[in-house]
Design an enzyme around this catalytic site. Sequence first.
Site, short mmCIF file in Angstrom:
data_model
loop_
_atom_site.label_atom_id
_atom_site.label_comp_id
_atom_site.label_asym_id
_atom_site.label_seq_id
_atom_site.Cartn_x
_atom_site.Cartn_y
_atom_site.Cartn_z
N LYS A 80 15.89 23.96 35.66
CA LYS A 80 16.67 22.47 36.63
C LYS A 80 17.31 23.32 37.47
CE LYS A 80 16.44 17.69 37.93
NZ LYS A 80 14.97 17.39 38.43
N VAL A 182 17.96 2.52 46.36
CA VAL A 182 16.93 2.73 46.81
C VAL A 182 16.58 3.31 47.03
CG1 VAL A 182 17.26 0.34 46.69
CG2 VAL A 182 18.24 1.39 48.37
N GLY A 183 16.75 4.49 46.53
CA GLY A 183 16.08 6.28 48.04
C GLY A 183 14.73 6.51 47.57
N VAL A 185 12.56 6.90 44.98
CA VAL A 185 11.59 6.42 44.26
C VAL A 185 11.66 5.33 44.18
CG1 VAL A 185 11.20 6.62 41.87
CG2 VAL A 185 11.88 8.61 42.76
P1 NAD Z 1 17.28 10.17 46.47
O1 NAD Z 1 18.21 10.69 46.35
O2 NAD Z 1 15.92 9.38 47.04
O3 NAD Z 1 17.81 8.63 45.77
C1 NAD Z 1 18.95 8.41 45.52
C2 NAD Z 1 19.35 6.74 45.67
O4 NAD Z 1 20.94 6.19 44.80
C3 NAD Z 1 20.29 7.03 47.06
O5 NAD Z 1 19.59 6.35 47.85
C4 NAD Z 1 21.55 7.51 47.04
O6 NAD Z 1 22.54 6.83 47.79
C5 NAD Z 1 21.98 6.08 45.67
N1 NAD Z 1 22.64 6.22 45.02
C6 NAD Z 1 23.55 7.05 44.47
N2 NAD Z 1 24.40 7.20 43.67
C7 NAD Z 1 24.87 5.22 43.29
C8 NAD Z 1 25.30 4.66 42.72
N3 NAD Z 1 27.18 4.84 42.13
N4 NAD Z 1 25.01 3.36 43.46
C9 NAD Z 1 23.36 2.34 43.81
N5 NAD Z 1 22.87 4.41 44.60
C10 NAD Z 1 23.79 5.17 44.66
O7 NAD Z 1 16.90 10.24 44.73
P2 NAD Z 1 15.29 9.92 44.04
O8 NAD Z 1 14.02 11.25 43.95
O9 NAD Z 1 15.37 8.98 44.36
O10 NAD Z 1 16.06 10.10 42.33
C11 NAD Z 1 16.47 9.21 41.92
C12 NAD Z 1 16.45 9.14 40.19
O11 NAD Z 1 15.20 9.49 39.47
C13 NAD Z 1 16.99 10.53 40.02
O12 NAD Z 1 18.25 10.33 39.04
C14 NAD Z 1 16.13 11.73 40.11
O13 NAD Z 1 16.90 12.91 39.05
C15 NAD Z 1 15.25 10.60 39.16
N6 NAD Z 1 13.74 10.79 39.54
C16 NAD Z 1 13.41 11.25 40.67
C17 NAD Z 1 11.76 12.05 40.71
C18 NAD Z 1 11.52 12.06 41.79
O14 NAD Z 1 9.98 12.24 41.65
N7 NAD Z 1 12.19 11.71 43.18
C19 NAD Z 1 11.64 12.40 39.25
C20 NAD Z 1 11.77 11.23 38.07
C21 NAD Z 1 13.22 11.39 38.60
#
Ligand code: NAD
Length: 349
Positions: A80, A182-183, A185
Amino acid sequence: MGVFDHAEFDDHESLHYFYDASTGLKAIVAVHSTALGPAAGGTRRWSYSNESDALTDVLRLSRGMSYKNAVAGLKFGGGKAVILASEETPKSPELFRAFGRCVDSLGGRYITAEDVGCSTDDMRYVREATQFVSGLPQDAGDAGGDPSPWTALGCFGGIEAAVQARLGADSVAGLRVAVQGVGHVGLYLCRLLHEAGAELVIADVNGDNLNMTTDAVPATVVAPSELLFADVDILAPCALGNILTSHTIPKIKAKIVAGAANNQLSTPADGIRLAERDILYAPDYVINAGGIISVAAEYYGEGSEEDVRSDVGRIRDRLQGIFKEAKETGRPTHELADELARKMVAAAR
Ligand code: NAD
């Protein structure tokens, strides 16, 4: 505290600190294991309070990637990267090219992709400096591209498996689901849940992402501080880790915790706390493997989009197996998953 004494140090093979004077880039790459293949895992760009928090994050996340890749049956070890974000080092093509040079200097021991704070576009700049990157834009029908929809699809299947195991229901129709974050994923997951008839409760600290989601699906918005404790059937954490703690677990009303965020359990004891409250927990690195399955297919040039869909579909089966074993043995789900992952990595070593 030194690295070797660090609570999250777990026989990591190597740790790499990078600084690029021209852009101010500060990054850490942790290679947890290359036993099953090159260490693969996304890059997180985050504003850490201090360097020590970034180190803790990258050590935990890289071990999680070893477990995730092993359980998903991928030819990847675990690694990572974290980029320490600051106002002085805003996102720019130069920053990601500099990061690409850092990745390249590891000669293929570490393969990167996007994670929190990074996008498919950012990976295009990384690609200008290294071949050891995946999650790049692809032609229609080809495997790969943005991993987030695949992560969401795997989570959705995992949620359905949990609903069957814990609530004895065939679908999420009529159930209330709280989605934290709600990013990338979270938004895709909300769409799938809505299409399947679930009622959504959401929270995010980013107003733009909240608006994008409420434009796409009907959802009740609550404050981020309330989301974990919402009166729902399912809690789907899709923001950051360390949210399931001795303080939060007693107040959770959901009967199922199943979502995409990495490192949801603050400590292994929190997995036991959930089991003691009869809250069924879908181990994070099992349910959120959809994205890395897509990344692997793209990186190795193996399989089509349809093959990825079918592999992501197997996440549901894996979780069904874990839930069944947990019911039969009375053991917490995270312990069963960890045991399986450790055995697979140890056998490869
Ligand atoms: P992202 O940055 O697009 O979305 C994360 C969202 O969470 C953002 O909108 C952010 O503002 C919000 N956030 C942060 N802190 C918060 C809180 N305290 N309360 C509410 N919302 C909050 O990230 P992503 O790519 O959607 O990934 C989300 C999670 O899934 C992460 O932990 C990531 O490691 C995990 N993940 C993602 C993937 C992928 O394919 N993108 C794969 C495996 C795991």
